[in-house]
Design an enzyme around this catalytic site. Structure first.
Site, short mmCIF file in Angstrom:
data_model
loop_
_atom_site.label_atom_id
_atom_site.label_comp_id
_atom_site.label_asym_id
_atom_site.label_seq_id
_atom_site.Cartn_x
_atom_site.Cartn_y
_atom_site.Cartn_z
N GLY A 196 0.83 -1.20 0.00
CA GLY A 196 0.00 0.00 0.00
C GLY A 196 0.86 1.24 0.00
O GLY A 196 2.08 1.18 -0.21
N GLY A 197 0.23 2.38 0.26
CA GLY A 197 0.92 3.64 0.19
C GLY A 197 2.04 3.80 1.20
O GLY A 197 3.00 4.54 0.97
N MET A 198 1.94 3.12 2.35
CA MET A 198 2.95 3.26 3.39
C MET A 198 4.00 2.17 3.35
O MET A 198 5.07 2.32 3.94
CB MET A 198 2.27 3.25 4.77
N VAL B 149 2.85 -5.38 3.76
CA VAL B 149 2.39 -6.14 4.92
C VAL B 149 2.67 -7.62 4.71
O VAL B 149 2.42 -8.16 3.62
CB VAL B 149 0.88 -5.93 5.16
N LYS C 225 4.30 -4.76 9.25
CA LYS C 225 4.23 -3.72 8.24
C LYS C 225 5.63 -3.14 8.05
O LYS C 225 6.22 -2.58 8.97
CB LYS C 225 3.25 -2.62 8.63
N ASP D 67 -5.87 9.37 9.90
CA ASP D 67 -5.92 8.86 8.52
C ASP D 67 -6.97 7.75 8.43
O ASP D 67 -6.73 6.70 7.83
CB ASP D 67 -4.55 8.35 8.09
#
Length: 300
Positions: free
Chosen positions: A47-49, A52, A67, A161
């Site tokens: 994902g954006g961060m 996982v 993560k 968020d």
């Protein structure tokens, strides 16, 4: 038009065409050991961060979710210390509707954190399959979401968020909020130098105070909750924009939208409550998740 629902400010700041994997480093291989403790079992998602994985905690013998954070975020001056502080705060939140954060660790240049392992799907995925929900269908999801938000606010933790891709639903219908502590800023103080130096989070769900660089508080999460309710009941976002910048600023200048414009059969109390949640002035919004639960008839 670009799908803007989950485009974060860190994605906006990233150079066009730069893919997530190259900002993570080499993918973790199954069987490898991370941080001298976590044996990687399988890849879950990117994902954006970051990425996982499911891992086995060799110290405790339990499965955990790991993560792995994007290196371009963590390498910025002061970012690691800020991230560690945020994770320490997030660990204070203990509730059945919050995915518990366990620890933060490093492995060479890699920075990661571990959390409870839950099998399920995101609220985003659920909504993509079902389309707009009725109030009856939405109630059990929103009740649990408010319970989780309330638990976090009770220990002075703001998510900042909140969005459907940060909400899990397991096979039994249990709702869990994930990614507390990961609302990292794309910020000039961290050396980013982007065009939106004060923004934190995801423009589609951002509260006005996040767009303008104001003070983030409980009302910030309640605003995002209002966006989620609107989206669950209509299948659309309250505001539109040709790009993330227009979408973020639309909430500052446009009228507060009404669910009943698209779904006239929706109960007027729900419509009024959501419109109050989506007001620009944080001081006018409901003061607590419990107040919202009472207003929507979502108390236990």
């Amino acid at each position: 038009m670009q799908n803007l629902r989950d485009l974060t400010v860190t994605d906006i700041a990233r150079s066009p065409g730069t893919s997530i994997p190259c900002l993570i480093g080499e993918p973790l291989s199954v069987g490898s050991i991370l941080g001298g403790r976590y044996r990687i079992m399988r890849f879950v998602a990117a994902g954006g961060m970051g990425e996982v994985y499911v891992a086995d905690d060799q110290l405790l013998g339990d499965p955990v979710a790991v993560k792995l954070l994007r290196t371009d975020l963590i390498r910025k001056p002061g970012a690691q210390a800020r991230f560690a502080d945020e994770i320490r705060l997030a660990r204070r939140v203990t509730h059945p509707n919050v995915c518990r954060v366990f620890d933060v660790g490093t492995d060479g240049e890699r920075v990661f954190y571990t959390m409870e392992m839950h099998e399920g799907r995101t609220l985003k995925s659920y909504l993509c399959d079902t389309g707009p929900l009725t109030i009856g269908q939405a109630q059990p999801i929103l009740r649990q979401l408010l319970d989780g938000i309330s638990a976090a606010h009770a220990v002075d933790v703001v998510h900042a968020d909140l969005k459907p891709s940060n909400v899990l639903i397991d096979a039994k219908g249990r709702v869990l909020i994930t990614d507390f502590g990961l609302a990292l800023p794309c910020c000039a103080t961290l050396g980013c130098g982007c065009d939106m130096p004060h923004l934190v989070g995801t423009p589609a769900y951002m509260a006005p105070e996040q767009v303008t660089g104001g003070t983030v508080g409980d009302g910030t999460d309640l605003f995002a909750f209002g966006v989620i309710v609107y989206e669950l009941l209509t299948g659309q976002l309250p505001w539109q924009g040709a790009n993330a910048f227009e979408l973020a600023h639309a909430r500052l200048t446009g009228d507060t939208p009404s669910i009943r414009t698209l779904r006239p059969e929706i109960d007027a109390t729900w419509d009024e409550t959501v419109r109050t949640l989506l007001t620009v002035d944080q001081g006018v919004r409901p003061k607590s998740a419990k107040w919202v639960a009472n207003a929507l008839g979502l108390t236990h």
